[in-house]
Design an enzyme around this catalytic site. Structure first.
Site, PDB file in Angstrom:
ATOM      1  NE  ARG A   4      -5.374  -0.452   3.610  1.00 41.47           N
ATOM      2  CZ  ARG A   4      -4.851   0.285   2.643  1.00 41.47           C
ATOM      3  NH1 ARG A   4      -5.114   0.006   1.377  1.00 41.47           N
ATOM      4  NH2 ARG A   4      -4.052   1.291   2.929  1.00 41.47           N
ATOM      5  CB  CYS A  42      -1.004  -0.001   1.147  1.00 42.29           C
ATOM      6  SG  CYS A  42      -0.276  -0.094   2.776  1.00 42.29           S
ATOM      7  CE  LYS A  95      -3.670  -4.245   8.133  1.00 37.04           C
ATOM      8  NZ  LYS A  95      -2.533  -3.956   7.243  1.00 37.04           N
ATOM      9  CE  LYS A 111      -2.537  -2.717  11.602  1.00 42.99           C
ATOM     10  NZ  LYS A 111      -1.806  -2.557  10.386  1.00 42.99           N
TER      11      LYS A 111
HETATM   12  C1  PBG Z   1      -0.385  -1.948   5.841  1.00 42.69           C
HETATM   13  C2  PBG Z   1      -0.399  -1.508   7.244  1.00 42.69           C
HETATM   14  C3  PBG Z   1      -1.302  -0.603   7.850  1.00 42.69           C
HETATM   15  C4  PBG Z   1      -0.921  -0.490   9.186  1.00 42.69           C
HETATM   16  C5  PBG Z   1       0.194  -1.298   9.362  1.00 42.69           C
HETATM   17  N1  PBG Z   1       0.471  -1.944   8.162  1.00 42.69           N
HETATM   18  C6  PBG Z   1      -2.370   0.212   7.247  1.00 42.69           C
HETATM   19  C7  PBG Z   1      -3.564  -0.369   6.658  1.00 42.69           C
HETATM   20  O1  PBG Z   1      -3.806  -1.561   6.667  1.00 42.69           O
HETATM   21  O2  PBG Z   1      -4.312   0.441   6.115  1.00 42.69           O
HETATM   22  C8  PBG Z   1      -1.617   0.366  10.195  1.00 42.69           C
HETATM   23  C9  PBG Z   1      -0.887   0.618  11.462  1.00 42.69           C
HETATM   24  C10 PBG Z   1      -1.441   1.701  12.302  1.00 42.69           C
HETATM   25  O3  PBG Z   1      -2.553   2.234  12.096  1.00 42.69           O
HETATM   26  O4  PBG Z   1      -0.729   2.074  13.235  1.00 42.69           O
HETATM   27  N2  PBG Z   1       0.877  -1.855   5.258  1.00 42.69           N
END
Ligand code: PBG
Length: 337
Positions: free
Chosen positions: A231, A132, A209, A262
């Site tokens: 997403r 991303c 996630k 997460k």
């Molecule tokens: C994707 C990624 C994200 C975060 C960590 N890895 C963003 C997303 O999925 O949009 C978010 C971490 C945070 O909000 O602290 N590379």
């Protein structure tokens, strides 16, 4: 929970739970959960250039750094007792396939080499593996059209994701952490790492996630907001819990060594279920929005920042996470000294 392990508890007035709370020294002895700087992983953002320390407005105390200031920042955190870091890269330019992510001279690869040179064994370097930050559309893989709509092409993303991981391993990463929520990603990465001579490198999979509103500030920090849509076609629905267990089971079967949940605070139940079901190391990501809420309320004097932060991180440990990725890491390390 195994209730057979509990001894019968006599009723009041024989039982007086307050007996164990009166003396602070005794409170320390009976305390079940400890938090220490060694449990924390500090996320860091690296971009091209020199001498850069660009504060992220919604994440006070956290900056986009260039390789030189990154080396300084890791040194400062290391002095405070933080030994683990996860790196995110903001490349010079973006394109449809995120090709900069695969470049051995890419920003994260350069950062890894600089850090490895400065700290050969003193710190653990984890790399976030996703597209991303590298794609001009801001989605976590390459796109294809399906039923008249653009969506991330799962199977076409796997080989480039694996390539990115191998490139990071070559540059000095200690742990590989894929975050794109592609099906089969752990297997693809494990196979590629093994074939490239990195069978000793562990995979920390962002297994559960969620498609979360709590990532808001991060997308500014990493300059990675999706340019259209969201997403939800690859990250999980916040309403689901059994689905997290399925994701974790799949990633473990594919060879994941550590499992991440997460965000953290709104998903403590998930951390606990994963821990109880699988008994493997669990990481929790105390994400940018969780951090920003605490900072914003503290700045207004509405909450006690130190007390609330320690309470939140302790609750994440208590729920079952061994390690916590958090932007509070430096503050916490200072407070716990
Ligand atoms: C994707 C990624 C994200 C975060 C960590 N890895 C963003 C997303 O999925 O949009 C978010 C971490 C945070 O909000 O602290 N590379």
């Amino acid at each position: 929970m195994n209730h057979a392990n509990f001894s019968p508890i006599p009723p009041f007035p024989v039982s007086r739970p307050r007996r164990l709370r009166a003396n602070p020294l005794l409170r320390e002895l009976v305390r079940e959960t400890a938090l220490s700087a060694q449990d924390l992983i500090l996320p860091l953002f690296v971009r091209p250039g020199r001498g850069i320390r660009k504060e992220i407005p919604s994440m006070p105390g956290n900056c986009q750094l260039s390789c030189d200031t990154l080396v300084e920042e890791v040194g400062i955190a290391r002095e405070l007792g933080i030994t683990a870091f996860i790196l995110f890269g903001i490349p010079e330019s973006k394109d449809a396939t995120g090709s900069r992510a695969l470049d051995d001279e890419g920003i994260v690869q350069q950062a890894l080499r600089a850090l490895r040179k400065a700290y050969p064994t003193e710190v653990l370097l984890i790399t976030d593996e996703c597209f991303c930050e590298y794609t001009d559309h801001g989605h976590c893989g390459i796109l294809h059209e399906q039923r008249g709509k653009l969506d991330v092409d799962n199977d076409a993303t796997l080989p480039i994701l694996a390539q990115q991981c191998v490139s990071h391993a070559k540059a000095g990463a200690d742990v590989i952490a894929p975050s794109g929520m592609m099906d089969g990603m752990v297997q693809a990465i494990r196979t590629a790492l093994d074939a490239a001579g990195f069978s000793h490198i562990p995979i920390l999979s962002y297994a559960a996630k969620y498609a979360s509103g709590f990532y808001g500030p991060f997308r500014d920090a990493a300059e990675s907001p999706p340019q259209f849509g969201d997403r939800s076609s690859y990250q999980m629905d916040p309403a689901n819990s059994d689905e997290a267990l399925k994701e974790v089971a799949l990633d473990l079967a594919e060879g994941a060594d550590i499992i991440m949940v997460k965000p953290a605070l709104a998903y403590l139940d998930i951390i606990r279920r994963v821990k109880e079901r699988f008994a493997v190391p669990v990481a929790a990501y105390n994400v940018s929005g969780e951090f920003a809420m605490v900072k914003a309320a503290a700045a207004r004097g509405w909450i006690d920042e130190r007390r609330v932060t320690l309470e939140i991180l302790t609750s994440i440990r208590r729920a079952g996470a061994e390690m916590i990725l958090t932007y509070h890491a430096k503050d916490v390390a200072r407070w716990l000294r």
